[in-house]
Design an enzyme around this catalytic site. Structure first.
Site, PDB file in Angstrom:
ATOM      1  N   ASP A 182      30.413  43.347  40.868  1.00  0.00           N
ATOM      2  CA  ASP A 182      31.636  43.614  41.628  1.00  0.00           C
ATOM      3  C   ASP A 182      31.668  45.092  41.964  1.00  0.00           C
ATOM      4  OD1 ASP A 182      33.907  44.799  39.563  1.00  0.00           O
ATOM      5  OD2 ASP A 182      32.623  43.336  38.575  1.00  0.00           O
ATOM      6  N   GLU A 216      45.576  44.975  35.335  1.00  0.00           N
ATOM      7  CA  GLU A 216      45.192  45.726  34.145  1.00  0.00           C
ATOM      8  C   GLU A 216      46.063  46.934  33.862  1.00  0.00           C
ATOM      9  OE1 GLU A 216      41.317  47.876  34.769  1.00  0.00           O
ATOM     10  OE2 GLU A 216      41.169  46.469  36.441  1.00  0.00           O
TER      11      GLU A 216
END
Length: 248
Positions: free
Chosen positions: A39, A132
């Site tokens: 990613d 997050e």
């Protein structure tokens, strides 16, 4: 990756299984039995360099997750470039929005959906919410924020989103809620175990980010590497691939 990302600051050793899979996937001309992929965000475009997505694909990486947007006004400047070259190279594309929960969720979902132009084309994986940070919200308000974002993205894209998080964050910031088990889980866990720590009552993980120190041909410097579990069934179907990966 984003400068505050947990996965960019806590590198741990890979498990023997993860190492074996990733090494198999990075041998040129060899396809891994289990789909593997990096990613990326603007951080992987060192000095403005292109990612060679054809080299990524040749090294056996079936997919990649690409940062699309963040908050209310950030669009990854390399997003369109990466999306086009991934499509040309035959790399299945996942895209993610980096959540800023201190800002309202619905306009963030709208920015993301408008940027990616849906997630229903050939080689498209479902949309991803990268969660997050709390944005100063307590668990109850963050849970509400997350529901609202995911509901909006699903309405705008027509696909069930994937939730990206890491175990300690979910257990603390989200009070280890099990309200999201109907969404696929992408979990970051670098402890080197045979399986990741799965929080929140999820029965299993769909993607596992095993390291932020991977080396992938075609990408300058280190990058995150992920593996697909098969939890959502055949990968080709999940990624809207009409013919087997690697076929001409």
């Amino acid at each position: 990756m984003h400068s505050t990302r947990w996965r960019s600051t806590h590198a741990l050793a890979l498990s023997a299984i993860a190492v074996s899979g990733i090494l198999t996937a990075t041998i040129p001309g060899t396809a891994a039995a289990t789909p593997v992929g990096p990613d990326v965000s603007s951080w992987q475009h060192v000095d403005g360099r292109f990612i060679d997505w054809f080299a990524v694909r040749r090294s056996g990486h079936d997919f990649a997750m690409v940062k699309a947007t963040e908050g209310l006004n950030y669009v990854n400047p390399y997003f369109v470039q990466d999306s086009l070259l991934m499509r040309a190279a035959g790399v299945a594309r996942g895209t993610y929005h980096y959540a800023q929960p201190g800002l309202p969720p619905e306009p963030q979902a709208a920015l993301y959906a408008a940027t990616v132009l849906g997630q229903n084309g050939p080689l498209d994986l479902p949309p991803v919410l990268d969660l997050e940070i709390t944005g100063g919200l307590d668990p109850a308000r963050l849970i509400n924020w997350t529901h609202r974002y995911l509901d909006t993205v699903q309405a705008l894209t027509g696909r069930t989103p994937i939730v990206y998080t890491y175990p300690n964050f979910w257990k603390s910031a989200m009070a280890n809620t099990n309200e999201f088990v109907h969404y696929p889980l992408w979990i970051a866990d670098y402890r080197g175990n045979d399986q990741p720590d799965v929080p929140g009552g999820w029965p299993t993980w769909t993607f596992w980010q095993t390291t932020d120190r991977g080396n992938v041909p075609g990408i300058a410097g280190v990058t995150d590497v992920n593996v697909y579990s098969g939890a959502q069934g055949d990968f080709a179907r999940y990624a809207n691939i009409s013919s087997p990966l690697g076929s001409s």
